[in-house]
Scaffold this active site. Structure first.
Site, PDB file in Angstrom:
ATOM      1  N   ARG A  60      54.695 105.952  61.790  1.00 44.39           N
ATOM      2  CA  ARG A  60      54.325 105.429  63.107  1.00 44.39           C
ATOM      3  C   ARG A  60      52.868 105.736  63.421  1.00 44.39           C
ATOM      4  O   ARG A  60      52.300 105.175  64.342  1.00 44.39           O
ATOM      5  CB  ARG A  60      55.184 106.055  64.233  1.00 44.39           C
ATOM      6  CG  ARG A  60      56.675 105.756  64.229  1.00 44.39           C
ATOM      7  CD  ARG A  60      56.984 104.312  64.063  1.00 44.39           C
ATOM      8  NE  ARG A  60      57.175 103.985  62.659  1.00 44.39           N
ATOM      9  CZ  ARG A  60      57.049 102.752  62.177  1.00 44.39           C
ATOM     10  NH1 ARG A  60      56.723 101.759  62.928  1.00 44.39           N
ATOM     11  NH2 ARG A  60      57.237 102.522  60.890  1.00 44.39           N
ATOM     12  N   ASP A  78      63.237  90.101  62.769  1.00 41.49           N
ATOM     13  CA  ASP A  78      62.470  91.326  62.457  1.00 41.49           C
ATOM     14  C   ASP A  78      63.456  92.455  62.137  1.00 41.49           C
ATOM     15  O   ASP A  78      64.612  92.402  62.549  1.00 41.49           O
ATOM     16  CB  ASP A  78      61.602  91.713  63.675  1.00 41.49           C
ATOM     17  CG  ASP A  78      60.440  92.630  63.272  1.00 41.49           C
ATOM     18  OD1 ASP A  78      60.310  92.941  62.065  1.00 41.49           O
ATOM     19  OD2 ASP A  78      59.655  93.016  64.164  1.00 41.49           O
ATOM     20  N   GLU A  79      62.999  93.473  61.413  1.00 45.94           N
ATOM     21  CA  GLU A  79      63.821  94.656  61.108  1.00 45.94           C
ATOM     22  C   GLU A  79      65.165  94.254  60.486  1.00 45.94           C
ATOM     23  O   GLU A  79      66.222  94.755  60.875  1.00 45.94           O
ATOM     24  CB  GLU A  79      64.071  95.480  62.382  1.00 45.94           C
ATOM     25  CG  GLU A  79      62.816  95.839  63.155  1.00 45.94           C
ATOM     26  CD  GLU A  79      62.061  97.041  62.603  1.00 45.94           C
ATOM     27  OE1 GLU A  79      62.486  97.600  61.554  1.00 45.94           O
ATOM     28  OE2 GLU A  79      61.041  97.419  63.198  1.00 45.94           O
ATOM     29  N   LYS A 105      54.455  93.091  58.782  1.00 46.93           N
ATOM     30  CA  LYS A 105      55.633  92.218  58.837  1.00 46.93           C
ATOM     31  C   LYS A 105      55.810  91.612  60.231  1.00 46.93           C
ATOM     32  O   LYS A 105      56.007  90.417  60.378  1.00 46.93           O
ATOM     33  CB  LYS A 105      56.903  93.006  58.458  1.00 46.93           C
ATOM     34  CG  LYS A 105      56.915  93.498  57.028  1.00 46.93           C
ATOM     35  CD  LYS A 105      58.200  94.223  56.708  1.00 46.93           C
ATOM     36  CE  LYS A 105      58.420  95.493  57.506  1.00 46.93           C
ATOM     37  NZ  LYS A 105      57.409  96.529  57.292  1.00 46.93           N
ATOM     38  N   THR A 106      55.734  92.479  61.226  1.00 46.82           N
ATOM     39  CA  THR A 106      55.910  91.973  62.586  1.00 46.82           C
ATOM     40  C   THR A 106      54.769  91.029  62.944  1.00 46.82           C
ATOM     41  O   THR A 106      54.956  90.017  63.599  1.00 46.82           O
ATOM     42  CB  THR A 106      55.996  93.159  63.567  1.00 46.82           C
ATOM     43  OG1 THR A 106      57.066  94.002  63.136  1.00 46.82           O
ATOM     44  CG2 THR A 106      56.275  92.700  64.977  1.00 46.82           C
ATOM     45  N   GLN A 124      63.264 101.747  55.626  1.00 47.92           N
ATOM     46  CA  GLN A 124      63.350 102.060  57.053  1.00 47.92           C
ATOM     47  C   GLN A 124      64.721 101.752  57.630  1.00 47.92           C
ATOM     48  O   GLN A 124      64.873 101.604  58.834  1.00 47.92           O
ATOM     49  CB  GLN A 124      62.282 101.289  57.824  1.00 47.92           C
ATOM     50  CG  GLN A 124      60.880 101.738  57.484  1.00 47.92           C
ATOM     51  CD  GLN A 124      59.864 101.034  58.364  1.00 47.92           C
ATOM     52  OE1 GLN A 124      59.798 101.255  59.558  1.00 47.92           O
ATOM     53  NE2 GLN A 124      59.072 100.170  57.753  1.00 47.92           N
TER      54      GLN A 124
HETATM   55  P1  ATP Z   1      56.791  98.430  60.517  1.00 49.36           P
HETATM   56  O1  ATP Z   1      57.406  98.451  59.157  1.00 49.36           O
HETATM   57  O2  ATP Z   1      56.465  99.783  61.002  1.00 49.36           O
HETATM   58  O3  ATP Z   1      57.569  97.592  61.474  1.00 49.36           O
HETATM   59  P2  ATP Z   1      55.044  96.189  60.126  1.00 49.36           P
HETATM   60  O4  ATP Z   1      55.096  95.862  58.686  1.00 49.36           O
HETATM   61  O5  ATP Z   1      55.828  95.352  61.045  1.00 49.36           O
HETATM   62  O6  ATP Z   1      55.361  97.725  60.325  1.00 49.36           O
HETATM   63  P3  ATP Z   1      52.844  95.571  61.841  1.00 49.36           P
HETATM   64  O7  ATP Z   1      53.303  96.377  63.008  1.00 49.36           O
HETATM   65  O8  ATP Z   1      52.991  94.109  61.895  1.00 49.36           O
HETATM   66  O9  ATP Z   1      53.519  96.158  60.535  1.00 49.36           O
HETATM   67  O10 ATP Z   1      51.343  95.903  61.517  1.00 49.36           O
HETATM   68  C1  ATP Z   1      50.855  97.230  61.471  1.00 49.36           C
HETATM   69  C2  ATP Z   1      49.444  97.286  62.023  1.00 49.36           C
HETATM   70  O11 ATP Z   1      48.563  96.666  61.118  1.00 49.36           O
HETATM   71  C3  ATP Z   1      49.312  96.549  63.334  1.00 49.36           C
HETATM   72  O12 ATP Z   1      48.408  97.259  64.151  1.00 49.36           O
HETATM   73  C4  ATP Z   1      48.739  95.222  62.912  1.00 49.36           C
HETATM   74  O13 ATP Z   1      48.005  94.611  63.948  1.00 49.36           O
HETATM   75  C5  ATP Z   1      47.840  95.625  61.764  1.00 49.36           C
HETATM   76  N1  ATP Z   1      47.640  94.532  60.793  1.00 49.36           N
HETATM   77  C6  ATP Z   1      48.581  93.850  60.126  1.00 49.36           C
HETATM   78  N2  ATP Z   1      48.031  92.929  59.316  1.00 49.36           N
HETATM   79  C7  ATP Z   1      46.705  93.035  59.462  1.00 49.36           C
HETATM   80  C8  ATP Z   1      45.562  92.344  58.894  1.00 49.36           C
HETATM   81  N3  ATP Z   1      45.705  91.371  58.020  1.00 49.36           N
HETATM   82  N4  ATP Z   1      44.338  92.753  59.286  1.00 49.36           N
HETATM   83  C9  ATP Z   1      44.183  93.740  60.184  1.00 49.36           C
HETATM   84  N5  ATP Z   1      45.193  94.419  60.752  1.00 49.36           N
HETATM   85  C10 ATP Z   1      46.437  94.074  60.400  1.00 49.36           C
HETATM   86 MG    MG Z   2      57.412  95.829  62.372  1.00 51.74          MG
END
Ligand code: ATP
Ligand code: MG
Length: 726
Positions: A605, A228-229, A41-42, A259
């Site tokens: 995490r 975000d969040e 997402k981020t 979350q």
């Molecule tokens: P959270 O809910 O904990 O905030 P999130 O959904 O925001 O998580 P991110 O932090 O954006 O998730 O991504 C998690 C990890 O996965 C990061 O290390 C990111 O670089 C990696 N990632 C996300 N998308 C891809 C992709 N398409 N290919 C490879 N790695 C990815």
């Molecule tokens: Mg995130």
């Protein structure tokens, strides 16, 4: 502006999966990305920001991007710049607080403030509420300021000004007087020309309401809004976003209902569920592939969160090949837990894992102490993130109060804090008439002091002292224009006698406090002005790493949201501590479910491995407790978990015999075992040897703690039993 999108593959799209790409490229209209932890997402938000800029859909100043912490904002900015290879100066990127402040600084008059308003922290806020309670003749012992502060904060989080608090709210407090006290508090803030954190957005809402043309200008300006969040926004934040997005409707929010962990602070997970209603025609994208964690971690986290009701529910999968299952350790007590974690970290370090990839996430901040001590003993670099902050230490607060008093003539709280610090003989006999005059005339204390010293009201000594104090403040204020600001700050600390006070102080922490003051002045020099520095202090939510060295991160679960680490330690999984008793007492099942979401945040995490631990005995507030292991441990599916019980002198754990009811028992046998005692063995100047740091010379001794200057690894503070006479 509206150029065609650049041809793929652009760096910001590289590697994205189809739904992620869809989320990035759907630039116009409302969009909600609702999905589990670690699904990107981020990353989607960051890519979107890069795309908007690269495709020139908007200038940086036309994008409003909200992150949960200052640090997350900083990271997002760096990544965007890495992706598009250009500066992103001018972006409105930051936390709700920072962005709200930025807007408020532009129109203070619309919120009844003067331009140089100051921002109160929690401590000042409480002090002010105490005064409000005293003036209203409310018994603060019965109705503590802290409780009122929580009530006021909650109302502000809901976007209620004093006149908007519905009848019947907080009736239990001081016979229903909380709304009136809230009103009095806001009036005091206005006189002081100050705001608290909750005011930042509340005043924004007031401005938008009173001056629709100002709102329109921002609606026009912010072509794209990114959040975000989103699951952790409160009502005030939600209203703020909705107002700003109403015109262009290009708002993209990302979040995960599982979350949502700030309900206790007014976050409304309902905001996420309402998104489709608020923004008609909203597109919803769901991401299911988790890129962060191994199957075991994901399986354990999913199994745990499945115990919550009322979830939107989602499937998560990963292709990350599996390593070990999670490990759950049962240990005798908190100290044993710290030893275990310390030893495991050393093993990981030898296996080539960087300390920066390791985190210890605790439920309650008191838990960090045991780990800190252990890490110091082992010489492991660590940093406490979001913990007892540097700027919250007494000497930092005092020094900052001096600066505020010089900079902001209306800042009564700062004035009161320093007027008799160091002791100048300005006691209550002087302060009382001073406060009376200030209240009667509705003027700041500083101004009242200047008037008072012209009269016969005070005794000669007090009058002279107060007059000279006022002259000092005026003198420093006059030098603001002429002297470099860090030099002036330094001079203030010296000339006020504040530094001298600590030099004379013979308590063991005196030198440390002086060092902190040095550090503070150095920090001030890094900013363009004292105002900038004070603003920074007010906004800093987390300590930046003090040293550049790689270090283990020690922080609360709440602070860890959005972050990721290879290895995560989750200590203290005991009933009462986690799930936390207070959360359950105050909010029942909802409280328990929020705790479970917090556990889910903690587990997710980790990229590679999670170590959970649970102690059979724990010292809390000076008493031994024997808690049950956390119910969350039982909820982790067996197929993803390995359970270890530390050998304890052949004894079965106490709780097996029914002592696990939380009652206080005597210190367990393993605690009273005499430790090897080398006190008195060392002296200053002696040469010593440490198995990791090599040879060095003792330069200070404090009971069992030695400060040693090592020949190759610099100065370290260690427990004496870890060094040998050389
Ligand atoms: P959270 O809910 O904990 O905030 P999130 O959904 O925001 O998580 P991110 O932090 O954006 O998730 O991504 C998690 C990890 O996965 C990061 O290390 C990111 O670089 C990696 N990632 C996300 N998308 C891809 C992709 N398409 N290919 C490879 N790695 C990815
Ligand atoms: Mg995130």
């Amino acid at each position: 502006m509206e150029d065609a999108l650049p041809a793929a593959p652009a760096p910001w799209l590289a590697g994205l999966n189809p739904p992620q790409r869809e989320a990035v490229e759907t630039l116009d209209g409302p969009l909600l990305v609702l999905s589990g932890a670690g699904t990107g997402k981020t990353r989607v938000l960051t890519a979107r920001l890069a795309l908007l800029l690269a495709a020139k859909r908007a200038w940086p100043s036309q994008i409003l991007a909200v992150t949960f912490t200052n640090r997350a904002a900083h990271e997002m900015r760096e990544r965007v710049e890495a992706l598009i290879g250009q500066m992103s100066a001018g972006l409105w990127l930051g936390t709700f607080h920072a962005l709200g402040l930025r807007i408020l600084r532009r129109h203070p008059e619309l919120a009844g403030l003067k331009p140089s308003f100051s921002i109160l922290d929690a401590d000042d806020q409480e002090r002010l509420l105490k005064q409000v309670l005293a003036e209203a003749d409310v018994d603060a012992k019965h109705w503590p300021a802290r409780q009122l502060s929580a009530i006021v904060q909650r109302w502000k989080d809901k976007g209620w000004r004093p006149d908007q608090v519905p009848a019947g709210e907080a009736e239990y407090f001081a016979a229903g007087r909380a709304p009136a006290l809230y009103k009095a508090y806001q009036e005091r803030l206005a006189v002081l020309n100050a705001v608290d954190f909750g005011d930042l957005l509340l005043h924004n809402l007031t401005i938008f309401q009173r001056a629709p043309e100002v709102l329109e200008r921002y609606q026009e300006q912010f072509r794209y809004i990114l959040v975000d969040e989103y699951q952790d926004t409160n009502i005030a934040q939600y209203l703020w976003l909705r107002l700003l997005a109403q015109h262009r409707r290009n708002i993209c929010c990302v979040g995960d209902d599982d979350q949502s962990i700030y309900g206790w602070r007014g976050a409304e997970v309902g905001n996420i569920l309402r998104f489709e209603n608020d923004f008609e025609g909203a597109k919803i994208v769901r991401l299911e592939q988790n890129y962060r964690s191994t199957g075991n971690i994901l399986g354990a986290a999913s199994g745990l969160i499945a115990n919550n009701h009322g979830r939107l529910g989602k499937t998560l999968w990963t292709t990350r090949e599996d390593s070990r299952p999670l490990v759950v350790h049962t240990v005798p007590d908190g100290e044993a837990e710290a030893r275990l974690v310390g030893a495991e970290i050393e093993t990981l370090q030898h296996a080539g894992i960087g300390l920066g990839q390791i985190a210890v996430l605790v439920r309650a901040s008191f838990q960090t102490r045991a780990f800190e001590e252990r890490f110091v003993t082992l010489g492991l670099n660590y940093r406490v993130i979001g913990g007892p902050r540097f700027y919250e230490r007494r000497e930092a607060r005092d020094a900052i109060a001096y600066l505020r008093a010089v900079l902001f003539p209306e800042d009564d709280l700062a004035f009161e804090r320093i007027v008799n610090l160091p002791k100048r003989g300005i006691g209550d006999a002087t302060l009382q008439p001073l406060r009376r005059l200030a209240r009667a005339e509705q003027i700041p204390l500083g101004q009242a002091a200047r008037r008072l010293v012209e009269t016969e009201e005070l005794r000669v000594n007090a009058r002279n002292t107060l007059a000279s104090f006022c002259r000092s403040i005026d003198g420093w204020r006059a030098r603001l224009e002429r002297e470099p600001h860090a030099d002036l700050a330094n001079a203030i600390l010296e000339e006020s006698g504040y530094r001298e006070m600590w030099r004379k102080n013979k308590a063991p922490d005196g030198p440390g406090r002086l060092e902190n003051l040095e550090e503070l002045v150095q920090q001030i020099a890094r900013f363009d002005s004292l105002e900038d520095f004070l603003e920074h202090v007010a906004l800093v939510m987390e300590v930046e790493g003090g040293s550049e060295m790689e270090s283990v991160s020690l922080m609360t679960l709440h602070g860890a949201k959005g972050l990721e680490f290879d290895i995560v330690f989750l200590p203290g999984w005991e009933e009462g501590l986690f799930p936390h008793q207070r959360a359950m007492d105050e909010n029942g099942l909802a409280g328990l479910e929020e705790e479970r979401r917090l556990a889910y945040v903690g587990l997710t995490r980790a990229r590679r491995h999670v170590v959970v631990s649970s102690a059979l005995c724990r010292m809390v507030a000076g008493r031994w407790l024997t808690p049950f292991p956390s119910r969350f441990i039982d909820e982790l599916p067996d197929e993803h978990v390995e359970r270890h019980m530390e050998e304890m002198f052949g004894r079965a754990p106490a709780w097996r015999y029914g002592a696990g009811d939380g009652r206080v028992i005597n210190a367990p046998a393993w605690e009273v075992k005499p430790r090897e005692d080398r006190a008195g063995q060392f002296e200053v100047g002696q040469r010593v040897f440490h198995r990791k740091f090599g040879y060095g010379t003792v330069c200070a001794i404090d009971h069992h703690k030695l400060t040693v200057e090592f020949e190759t690894s610099g100065s370290k503070t260690l427990v004496d039993s870890f060094v040998e006479p050389a």
